[in-house]
Motif scaffolding. Structure first.
Motif, PDB file in Angstrom:
ATOM      1  N   LEU A 107       0.834  -1.205   0.000  1.00 19.62           N
ATOM      2  CA  LEU A 107       0.000   0.000   0.000  1.00 19.62           C
ATOM      3  C   LEU A 107       0.866   1.252   0.000  1.00 19.62           C
ATOM      4  O   LEU A 107       0.555   2.239  -0.680  1.00 19.62           O
ATOM      5  N   ARG A 108       1.967   1.218   0.750  1.00 22.14           N
ATOM      6  CA  ARG A 108       2.853   2.377   0.794  1.00 22.14           C
ATOM      7  C   ARG A 108       3.569   2.600  -0.530  1.00 22.14           C
ATOM      8  O   ARG A 108       3.988   3.714  -0.832  1.00 22.14           O
ATOM      9  N   LEU A 136      -3.352  -2.429  -6.286  1.00 19.68           N
ATOM     10  CA  LEU A 136      -2.667  -3.607  -5.771  1.00 19.68           C
ATOM     11  C   LEU A 136      -3.399  -4.838  -6.281  1.00 19.68           C
ATOM     12  O   LEU A 136      -4.589  -5.015  -6.011  1.00 19.68           O
ATOM     13  N   LEU A 146      -4.674   0.573   7.093  1.00 19.84           N
ATOM     14  CA  LEU A 146      -5.518   0.639   5.903  1.00 19.84           C
ATOM     15  C   LEU A 146      -5.779   2.061   5.422  1.00 19.84           C
ATOM     16  O   LEU A 146      -6.410   2.250   4.378  1.00 19.84           O
ATOM     17  N   ILE A 166      -5.481   3.280   1.692  1.00 19.40           N
ATOM     18  CA  ILE A 166      -6.506   2.920   0.707  1.00 19.40           C
ATOM     19  C   ILE A 166      -7.457   4.083   0.482  1.00 19.40           C
ATOM     20  O   ILE A 166      -7.823   4.396  -0.663  1.00 19.40           O
ATOM     21  N   LEU A 217      -6.898   4.001  -3.368  1.00 20.97           N
ATOM     22  CA  LEU A 217      -6.304   2.790  -3.912  1.00 20.97           C
ATOM     23  C   LEU A 217      -7.361   1.735  -4.228  1.00 20.97           C
ATOM     24  O   LEU A 217      -8.417   1.684  -3.599  1.00 20.97           O
ATOM     25  N   VAL A 250      -7.662  -2.390  -4.261  1.00 30.67           N
ATOM     26  CA  VAL A 250      -7.067  -3.673  -3.883  1.00 30.67           C
ATOM     27  C   VAL A 250      -7.908  -4.762  -4.527  1.00 30.67           C
ATOM     28  O   VAL A 250      -9.110  -4.886  -4.256  1.00 30.67           O
TER      29      VAL A 250
END
Length: 334
Positions: free
Chosen positions: A232-233, A241, A257, A260, A265, A267
């Motif tokens: 995530l970073r 992702l 989290l 996100i 983001l 996922v």
């Protein structure tokens, strides 16, 4: 018509266990269903899902062959009543629903492709599992576009090599991880812009430095839980992702989290085996149109690390589990 034997040699894994359970056995030839072709197998790819099925953690879907093996190349020897494209004698490779560790294997015609120009059986058999997976996940779910950047974990695996080559061929900047200096050197030979030794370096910090603090557009991950927070970073605003395996575990506890939401983001992830024949057929059609010409031109292609006879499938699995290989591990038949 080709005269077919009543029985064939296959690799049986019994009730499951370690590599030693893989032993040659005899069994009846599979009969192609209406939309399937029967292939006389010449080469077979060895993949991580094969290891999982052998150990008992990845059972075949209902109706699939219990024999291990998800990809093969060979010669069509029979076709189902509804199969319209391929004929007896055609050289094909296929993403199977199981059963490839054998002298004969069936596959839905929609999941079957001709050998790329200039390919032999081992190179053709090394294509389906990794190319279907990378195309569906990196370019489908991950929406990787020209001019974007991607971090590929497991850069020297069959999936990793394929992802590096295709991402570069379609105009992306590629960073990849591996676990030794030698494997990092291999990653660079496969075309990555930078290689990160995850045992000696913090990949999240390295990505930050390589991208001037911006991060990458896509991360393709097969490790899972231990990498989740750092993945995530690594992502920039609107990053994606894409998770395709959980080799390090599937329960990510105490992960932050907030990225996100803050970075908007996505996922996502998928597995290939449960997809319908129509879904896999659409992937096959896209590969034939957009990637097969690249393979014929030498702009991408599998790297084969080692080849074993079918009867030595146990040795191939031991090598797979050692993670000492770079690229694909293959079995030859006949």
């Amino acid at each position: 018509m080709v005269a077919l034997p009543a029985e064939m040699t296959l690799i049986d894994h019994g009730a499951g266990g370690g590599p030693e359970v893989l032993v040659p056995a005899r069994g009846p030839l599979p009969v192609p269903r209406g939309d399937e072709v029967l292939i006389r197998t010449l080469a077979v790819g060895v993949n991580r899902p094969d290891v999982a099925q052998r150990s008992g953690s990845y059972p075949p879907p209902p109706g699939a062959s219990p024999v291990i093996g998800l990809e093969c190349a060979g010669e069509v020897v029979a076709v189902g009543a509804a199969a319209a494209r391929f004929r007896v004698g055609d050289r094909v490779c296929a993403l199977t629903n199981g059963g490839a560790y054998a002298e004969y294997c069936t596959a839905p015609e929609a999941q079957t492709l001709p050998w790329p120009d200039g390919y032999d059986a081992p190179r053709a058999a090394a294509l389906p599992e990794t190319y279907f997976t990378v195309w569906a996940n990196l370019f489908g779910h991950g929406r990787l576009a020209p001019g974007e950047s991607v971090l590929v974990h497991g850069g020297t695996s069959g999936i990793g090599v394929t992802a590096i080559q295709l991402a570069k061929a379609f105009g992306a900047t590629v960073y990849a991880t591996a676990g030794s200096a030698e494997k990092c050197a291999a990653i660079l030979r496969f075309g990555a812009d930078a290689a990160i030794d995850y045992k000696a370096q913090d990949f999240a910090a390295e990505v930050k430095g390589l991208t001037g603090g911006k991060g990458v557009d896509v991360v393709l991950d097969m490790v899972g839980a231990p990498y989740f927070a750092r993945n995530l970073r690594c992502l920039k605003l609107d990053g994606r992702l894409v998770m395709i395996a959980f080799l390090g575990g599937h329960v990510a506890e105490s992960a932050d989290l907030r990225p996100i939401m803050v970075k908007r983001l996505t996922v996502t992830g998928s597995t290939m085996r449960p997809r319908s024949t129509a879904e896999k057929g659409a992937i096959a059609a896209a590969l034939e149109a957009k990637v097969w010409p690249m393979l014929a031109a030498g702009k991408a292609g599998p790297h084969i690390h080692a080849t074993f006879p079918l009867a030595q499938a146990a040795e191939a699995h031991r090598l797979m589990e050692s993670s000492a290989h770079v690229g694909k591990i293959m079995l030859t038949v006949g």
